[in-house]
Write an enzyme that holds these catalytic residues in place. Structure first.
Site, PDB file in Angstrom:
ATOM      1  N   HIS A 151      21.127  26.133   8.558  1.00 37.20           N
ATOM      2  CA  HIS A 151      20.501  24.816   8.521  1.00 37.20           C
ATOM      3  C   HIS A 151      21.460  23.728   9.002  1.00 37.20           C
ATOM      4  CE1 HIS A 151      17.452  22.152   6.125  1.00 37.20           C
ATOM      5  NE2 HIS A 151      17.164  22.249   7.412  1.00 37.20           N
ATOM      6  N   SER A 197      19.108  26.238  13.142  1.00 33.69           N
ATOM      7  CA  SER A 197      18.434  24.970  13.399  1.00 33.69           C
ATOM      8  C   SER A 197      19.440  24.089  14.124  1.00 33.69           C
ATOM      9  CB  SER A 197      17.997  24.328  12.077  1.00 33.69           C
ATOM     10  OG  SER A 197      17.346  23.110  12.309  1.00 33.69           O
ATOM     11  N   TYR A 219      13.782  22.140   0.619  1.00 35.53           N
ATOM     12  CA  TYR A 219      12.421  21.631   0.496  1.00 35.53           C
ATOM     13  C   TYR A 219      11.905  21.693  -0.944  1.00 35.53           C
ATOM     14  CZ  TYR A 219      12.456  22.265   5.597  1.00 35.53           C
ATOM     15  OH  TYR A 219      12.772  22.233   6.932  1.00 35.53           O
ATOM     16  N   ASP A 248       7.732  28.552   7.672  1.00 34.39           N
ATOM     17  CA  ASP A 248       9.111  28.072   7.666  1.00 34.39           C
ATOM     18  C   ASP A 248       9.345  27.228   6.423  1.00 34.39           C
ATOM     19  OD1 ASP A 248      11.709  27.314   9.306  1.00 34.39           O
ATOM     20  OD2 ASP A 248      10.886  25.426   8.547  1.00 34.39           O
TER      21      ASP A 248
END
Length: 312
Positions: A134, A166, A63, A58
């Site tokens: 997200h 999410s 990130y 994931d």
């Protein structure tokens, strides 16, 4: 290589190893919350993940360097893992953004499509096994920005194989009621059981459950009886560990929930990857151990909801 249990992830047939890897620790020095790694660590880490038999990774544009490092170091092993990323993220992950709290996300069709193309390029792959919306926006935002239509078109083009989100409260039930998401990534652990009663509802919609935060770092643990921060030290369950360390025991507690498809655990240490793999390989907790653990959690205040909560 450890042979992990594989569980259904999506109603369309994708299956995942019960232990997954969360790649946020690969965010790098340019991220708004820098995470510096010594030379060679990312390559060793990612290959250890696959060598240990972990088959779900994931990541996210948010990130930092994570996607690029995955593409650089293990794209040649693409057949060995399911690859999940996020959509709606700022394309440059805003390295100068705030050091806490979520970034401002953009769920417009143009940004989602550009994000998918960027992720595919950085990850050096032709498709994402899973594209997750997200920071779970409200249903009103999803509809306003035609998020699902945009992702459906990406799936028809073969760039995305499944669509997830999410999510957490207060929008989780609305997201479930839509009946369109194939996976839900949610926070859940022994020390934050606030979403425990929603896990069966997710499965009932035909979707898989991806758990984040399953090993419950002490600083993030939520004690629902009075909302104070707490840690595993507040619990007396050393006699239940049976050879596990606390992190391994917490991991196996989450795995014991049959609704859970995979638990993603993040680390920058190859050794920690191996330790997590060894714990997960032991499988779910025994029925009596799990029941006793829940009893002690309830007594300690780590309940499934606040005592004032009267239902869903």
């Amino acid at each position: 290589m450890i042979r992990f249990e594989e569980r259904p992830l999506t109603s369309t047939g994708q299956r995942s190893t019960v232990l997954g890897f969360g790649a946020m620790e690969l965010r790098g020095a340019s991220h708004r919350v820098p995470r510096l790694l010594d030379k060679g660590v990312a390559e060793a880490l990612l290959n250890t993940v696959l060598d240990e038999g972990i088959g779900f990774i994931d990541t996210s544009i948010d990130y930092g360097e994570s996607e690029e490092l995955i593409g650089r170091h293990i794209s040649h092993r693409r057949s060995e893992y399911l690859l999940a990323s996020k959509v709606g993220c700022p394309l440059d992950h805003q390295p100068d953004g705030p050091s806490n709290g979520p970034l401002v996300h953009d769920y417009s069709p143009a940004n989602i499509r550009a994000g998918i193309e960027q992720s595919l390029s950085r990850l050096r792959t032709d498709y994402l096994d899973l594209a997750q919306v997200h920071i779970g926006p409200s249903v009103a935002v999803l509809q306003r920005d035609d998020v699902l239509g945009t992702l459906e078109r990406a799936r028809e083009e073969g760039k995305v194989r499944a669509i997830g989100i999410s999510s957490t409260l207060p929008d989780l039930l609305d997201h479930i009621d839509l009946g369109v998401f194939e996976t839900f990534q949610v926070p859940y652990s022994a020390l934050d059981r606030s979403l425990e009663k929603y896990l069966p509802l997710i499965n009932a919609s035909g979707a898989g459950v991806i758990v984040r935060g399953g090993t419950a770092r002490a600083a993030q643990a939520k004690r629902t009886v009075d909302s104070r921060h707490a840690s595993p030290a507040d619990l007396a369950f050393d006699d239940l560990l049976d050879g596990d360390d606390v992190q391994g025991f917490l991991l196996r507690f989450v795995m014991t929930r049959t609704e859970v498809s995979t638990v993603i655990v993040g680390t920058a240490s190859p050794e920690h990857v191996r330790e997590n793999a060894q714990a997960a390989a032991r499988g779910s907790l025994a029925e009596d151990v799990y029941a006793e653990t829940k009893r002690r959690l309830d007594i300690a205040g780590f309940r499934t909801s606040d005592p004032t909560d009267q239902g869903f």
